[in-house]
Design a protein around this motif. Structure first.
Motif, PDB file in Angstrom:
ATOM      1  N   HIS A   1      -6.459   1.121   6.210  1.00  0.00           N
ATOM      2  CA  HIS A   1      -5.546   1.894   5.372  1.00  0.00           C
ATOM      3  C   HIS A   1      -6.256   2.470   4.154  1.00  0.00           C
ATOM      4  O   HIS A   1      -5.910   3.553   3.682  1.00  0.00           O
ATOM      5  CB  HIS A   1      -4.395   0.991   4.923  1.00  0.00           C
TER       6      HIS A   1
ATOM      7  N   SER B   1       2.748   0.220   0.551  1.00  0.00           N
ATOM      8  CA  SER B   1       1.600   1.041   0.171  1.00  0.00           C
ATOM      9  C   SER B   1       1.898   1.855  -1.079  1.00  0.00           C
ATOM     10  O   SER B   1       2.565   2.892  -1.018  1.00  0.00           O
ATOM     11  CB  SER B   1       1.203   1.983   1.307  1.00  0.00           C
TER      12      SER B   1
ATOM     13  N   GLY C   1      -1.255   0.185   8.392  1.00  0.00           N
ATOM     14  CA  GLY C   1      -0.810  -0.032   7.029  1.00  0.00           C
ATOM     15  C   GLY C   1      -1.757  -0.949   6.281  1.00  0.00           C
ATOM     16  O   GLY C   1      -2.759  -1.426   6.838  1.00  0.00           O
ATOM     17  N   PRO C   2      -1.492  -1.199   4.994  1.00  0.00           N
ATOM     18  CA  PRO C   2      -2.362  -2.070   4.206  1.00  0.00           C
ATOM     19  C   PRO C   2      -2.550  -3.430   4.885  1.00  0.00           C
ATOM     20  O   PRO C   2      -1.604  -3.994   5.437  1.00  0.00           O
ATOM     21  CB  PRO C   2      -1.618  -2.212   2.877  1.00  0.00           C
TER      22      PRO C   2
END
Length: 346
Positions: A119, A153, A205-206
């Motif tokens: 990410h 995020s 995603g993170p």
């Protein structure tokens, strides 16, 4: 929403000792909106494990206040069969105003699709893209290999706010984007035909799950994204995960994550952005990238001006706890992929 939570006596999870104050995150659509003085139920797994990306306790419930009624339009259930499963309206489902647009959609019309493992590559890819081509509409397609809620995020939220992203599409079990979709395929179609993007960036995603084994890491999804972009008649651009700051041999130079995802998982050809880094590191990266030349087109990308573009990033640049200057090669390689994608736009 971010909270400060004091943990008192009684039962508590490891990582949240009585008497301590901790940062916590609550997602009001899932758990309700905590108010000062509320008692909350916490999950402190991230604290107990010392997760670098996490660093937050997560609010599971506000026992004395229920969240709003979750019923509404939409039939896609994400984070399925967990206590916090969420029902969302998918762009591709029958009740969506975009269903007719997507029902027979089968192409993204040659749209460049930049694929990355982590990410943290999202902001530097955009820095390289906009340094080369201003005014481009870019959509972020968020896979579910890391955080499931797009709300986690802060970078994506800021990039959306300033117009660097025209929208976020959450696919698979991920949710909370501007547009929801079932698969990476429909996510890419939505990026093109709903958000009218010129370029899409696909990454998890993170957070990142890795086990130190050849196949046991969530970034294998990068190879699958290359396949999806290709089958939909897009033009995939592979971002190399490069590091000079990671002391683990398997990640020094070109990470084994990139070599496995693009060299073994991706069955369709892509353009691999190879940053022309100086010195021994640059030679190492070019030599390692040659392993991908059997299937892919290696595109040498000059890196002049990218350091300056990265220093002007509107969001903080960080990967695995390392800043821009602590792992410059990582961010330059990501920006090079953005520059490569810009070259594909007419």
């Amino acid at each position: 929403m971010e909270l400060d939570v004091a943990v008192s006596g009684g039962d508590h999870q490891p990582g949240a000792e009585p008497g301590g104050t901790y940062r916590a995150l609550a997602y009001p659509p899932l758990v309700g909106r905590p108010e000062p003085g509320d008692e909350v139920l916490l999950n402190t797994t991230a604290l107990a494990m010392g997760l670098g990306t996490g660093g937050y306790a997560m609010v599971v419930a506000v026992p004395n206040r229920l969240p709003e009624d979750p019923r509404g339009p939409g039939h896609l259930v994400k984070a399925r069969y967990t206590p916090l499963q969420a029902t969302v309206l998918g762009a591709d489902e029958q009740d969506s105003p975009f269903h007719e647009v997507l029902r027979e959609a089968d192409s993204i019309d040659g749209m460049p699709v930049v694929v990355a493992d982590l990410h943290s590559a999202l902001p530097p890819i955009l820095c390289g893209l906009y340094e080369a081509r201003a005014g481009v509409r870019v959509a972020y397609v968020m896979q579910d290999g890391g955080a499931l809620p797009a709300w986690f995020s802060m970078a994506a939220a800021k990039l959306r706010e300033i117009g660097w992203l025209t929208g976020v599409v959450t696919v698979g079990q991920a949710f909370g984007g501007d547009v929801e979709a079932v698969t990476v395929h429909t996510g890419l179609l939505a990026a093109r035909h709903v958000l009218e993007a010129d370029v899409a960036i696909v990454a998890q995603g993170p957070g990142n799950l890795g086990t130190g084994t050849r196949w046991g890491f969530s970034g294998v999804s990068a190879g699958e994204a290359i396949n999806a972009a290709s089958v939909l008649r897009g033009r995939p651009v592979a971002t190399l995960r490069v590091s000079e700051g990671d002391l683990r041999e398997r990640h020094l130079g070109v990470s084994h994550h990139s070599l496995t995802a693009y060299g073994r998982v991706a069955l369709a050809p892509a353009r691999v952005a190879v940053p022309l880094l100086p010195g021994e590191l640059g030679e190492r990266v070019r030599d390692q990238a040659e392993l991908l030349a059997v299937r892919h087109e290696l595109v040498p990308v000059p890196v002049d001006g990218l350091h300056e573009a990265l220093r002007a990033s509107p969001v903080k640049l960080s990967t695995m706890g390392r800043s821009l200057e602590e792992d410059l090669a990582y961010f330059v390689a990501s920006a090079a992929a953005g520059r490569c994608a810009a070259s594909l736009l007419s």
